[in-house]
Design an enzyme around this catalytic site. Structure first.
Site, PDB file in Angstrom:
ATOM      1  N   LYS A  41      70.428 -39.977  30.072  1.00  0.00           N
ATOM      2  CA  LYS A  41      70.116 -39.308  28.790  1.00  0.00           C
ATOM      3  C   LYS A  41      70.955 -38.034  28.738  1.00  0.00           C
ATOM      4  O   LYS A  41      70.443 -36.914  28.587  1.00  0.00           O
ATOM      5  CB  LYS A  41      68.614 -39.019  28.703  1.00  0.00           C
ATOM      6  CG  LYS A  41      68.130 -38.617  27.305  1.00  0.00           C
ATOM      7  CD  LYS A  41      68.305 -39.692  26.264  1.00  0.00           C
ATOM      8  CE  LYS A  41      67.699 -39.248  24.932  1.00  0.00           C
ATOM      9  NZ  LYS A  41      68.060 -40.158  23.824  1.00  0.00           N
ATOM     10  N   ASP A  82      62.477 -46.958  36.913  1.00  0.00           N
ATOM     11  CA  ASP A  82      61.123 -47.498  36.940  1.00  0.00           C
ATOM     12  C   ASP A  82      60.820 -48.209  35.621  1.00  0.00           C
ATOM     13  O   ASP A  82      60.340 -49.352  35.591  1.00  0.00           O
ATOM     14  CB  ASP A  82      60.140 -46.356  37.178  1.00  0.00           C
ATOM     15  CG  ASP A  82      58.729 -46.819  37.475  1.00  0.00           C
ATOM     16  OD1 ASP A  82      58.499 -48.046  37.575  1.00  0.00           O
ATOM     17  OD2 ASP A  82      57.846 -45.958  37.602  1.00  0.00           O
ATOM     18  N   ASP A 107      67.475 -44.861  25.871  1.00  0.00           N
ATOM     19  CA  ASP A 107      66.787 -45.446  24.725  1.00  0.00           C
ATOM     20  C   ASP A 107      67.583 -46.630  24.171  1.00  0.00           C
ATOM     21  O   ASP A 107      67.012 -47.671  23.821  1.00  0.00           O
ATOM     22  CB  ASP A 107      66.513 -44.399  23.640  1.00  0.00           C
ATOM     23  CG  ASP A 107      67.671 -43.446  23.401  1.00  0.00           C
ATOM     24  OD1 ASP A 107      68.689 -43.523  24.119  1.00  0.00           O
ATOM     25  OD2 ASP A 107      67.561 -42.604  22.492  1.00  0.00           O
ATOM     26  N   ASP A 110      61.055 -52.539  34.824  1.00  0.00           N
ATOM     27  CA  ASP A 110      59.846 -53.233  34.393  1.00  0.00           C
ATOM     28  C   ASP A 110      60.049 -53.903  33.041  1.00  0.00           C
ATOM     29  O   ASP A 110      59.553 -55.008  32.796  1.00  0.00           O
ATOM     30  CB  ASP A 110      58.663 -52.255  34.326  1.00  0.00           C
ATOM     31  CG  ASP A 110      58.029 -52.017  35.680  1.00  0.00           C
ATOM     32  OD1 ASP A 110      58.525 -52.587  36.668  1.00  0.00           O
ATOM     33  OD2 ASP A 110      57.051 -51.258  35.762  1.00  0.00           O
ATOM     34  N   TYR A 164      59.573 -37.679  39.769  1.00  0.00           N
ATOM     35  CA  TYR A 164      58.425 -38.117  40.563  1.00  0.00           C
ATOM     36  C   TYR A 164      58.214 -37.244  41.800  1.00  0.00           C
ATOM     37  O   TYR A 164      57.110 -37.190  42.346  1.00  0.00           O
ATOM     38  CB  TYR A 164      58.602 -39.569  41.000  1.00  0.00           C
ATOM     39  CG  TYR A 164      58.489 -40.586  39.871  1.00  0.00           C
ATOM     40  CD1 TYR A 164      58.120 -40.217  38.590  1.00  0.00           C
ATOM     41  CD2 TYR A 164      58.763 -41.925  40.097  1.00  0.00           C
ATOM     42  CE1 TYR A 164      58.021 -41.139  37.570  1.00  0.00           C
ATOM     43  CE2 TYR A 164      58.663 -42.869  39.083  1.00  0.00           C
ATOM     44  CZ  TYR A 164      58.296 -42.467  37.821  1.00  0.00           C
ATOM     45  OH  TYR A 164      58.200 -43.389  36.810  1.00  0.00           O
TER      46      TYR A 164
END
Length: 373
Positions: A191, A247, A223, A251, A144
């Site tokens: 990851k 993030d 994942d 959520d 980001y």
């Protein structure tokens, strides 16, 4: 002990002003019950700030935040910007800049299920009942905040993801300390089978783990973690992860409790802190009195924790649970007998002040009336 506090208030966009108004109501009740004083200074941020100043984070607002003991924030985002890919200035830029300027490196999102609301979750009761997770998300680095480039003519763009160990270590230490207070288990979500940045995260976590021998550290690819949160969320205690993964994962986790309107967050730095609900601006509900204020109110409880007002924070959480148990909630949690945003806030504030002697008569509440006697 300090009893007077300066609170920066950034109502923001959409339903932000409505839910923040209820948090202010709660803080006024806390001030009366515990003999504290909260002085509120309001600032513009987000779409409203762009409309009035052209800047999603005006300098005056930033200064108000820097001079405060804590920042209470509503929500950010506006459809007129979301639906315009050519917009050069966006509301979300204000929040990203605020996090960076205040050094808010750690975002903390607690997820707890309430026994009286487990039926509201899309997941089975036996899967989610008893879930209690703390998610620590790194907040001021990663993709980001990395270098960005777009060549519109060539149809080409990139976003760079960069991390330094000095950006990873502080939040990892924070997550380990939290795990020590809880069930002593920490999961790093990454990851590392693909990304160099994830391999750095894993290396730093392993090094720091030696300082916390009482905490079990495990690793999970993002994942798989997304799947495990749905299949068996109770396996998690404390989660720590990088910015983008945090993030998305936080959520996703929000649906476990039955409503995103229940979930608070805290963004913490070395000298500053900001508290906000995670539900976003929800513009479709703006001005209708249906927004759930509990996420903002529980964010306020996290602010009281940060200010070391432990008794007040505990009383606030008890009052929220009392409202939930007695179904004094908004339409997202009780479609048959909903109460408005303001009614829920008033009910919780009243319970803080009067507890079992609350002015709200529960025979009337159960009959669908909110008569005060």
């Amino acid at each position: 002990m300090k009893t007077d506090f300066n609170i920066a208030v950034l109502p923001g966009d959409g339903i932000g002003p409505e839910v923040v108004e209820e948090s202010i109501k709660i803080l006024n009740a806390i001030a009366e019950a515990f003999h504290y004083r909260f002085d509120f200074t309001y600032g513009l941020m987000g779409a409203e700030a762009i409309y009035k100043t052209g800047n999603p984070l005006p300098g005056e607002t930033l200064e108000i935040c820097k001079q405060s003991d804590a920042v209470l924030f509503g929500a950010i985002g506006d459809p007129s910007f979301d639906n315009n890919p050519d917009a050069k200035v966006r509301p979300e830029q204000g929040l990203l800049k605020l996090r960076k300027e205040l050094g808010l490196f750690a975002n903390i999102r607690p997820l707890k299920t309430y026994a009286s609301l487990v039926e509201k979750s899309p997941l089975k009761k036996e899967i989610i009942d008893g879930t209690d997770i703390q998610i620590f998300r790194e907040l001021v680095s990663g993709i980001y905040f990395g270098e960005k480039f777009t060549d519109e003519e060539a149809g080409y763009a990139y976003d760079n993801c960069k991390y330094h160990r000095d950006e990873i270590a502080p939040i990892v230490h924070m997550a380990f300390r939290e795990a020590q207070k809880r069930r002593k288990k920490l999961t790093l979500i990454d990851k590392a089978n693909v990304l160099d940045t994830s391999r750095l995260w894993r290396k730093v976590c392993k090094e720091i783990a030696e300082e916390y021998p009482d905490v079990e550290l495990d690793f999970m690819f993002v994942d798989n973690a997304a799947m495990q949160l749905i299949l068996n969320p109770k396996q998690f205690d404390v989660i720590v992860t990088e910015n983008m993964f945090g993030d998305i994962i936080s959520d996703e986790a929000s649906v476990i409790g039955g409503s995103i309107g229940l979930l608070p967050s805290a963004s913490i730095g070395n000298e500053n802190a900001l508290f906000e609900p995670i539900h976003g601006s929800y513009p479709q509900a703006k001005g209708k009195g249906i927004a759930n204020p509990i996420a903002s109110i529980l964010s306020t409880a996290m602010m009281l924790d940060y200010l070391q007002l432990d008794q007040a924070a505990e009383k606030l959480r008890q009052s929220v649970e009392y409202a939930i148990e007695n179904k004094y909630v908004t339409v997202d949690l009780n479609s048959e007998q909903p109460y408005s945003t303001g009614e829920v806030g008033s009910f919780i504030a009243d319970y803080i002040t009067y507890s079992e002697k609350s002015y709200y008569n529960f025979e009337n509440v159960k009959l669908g009336k909110s008569t005060i006697v």
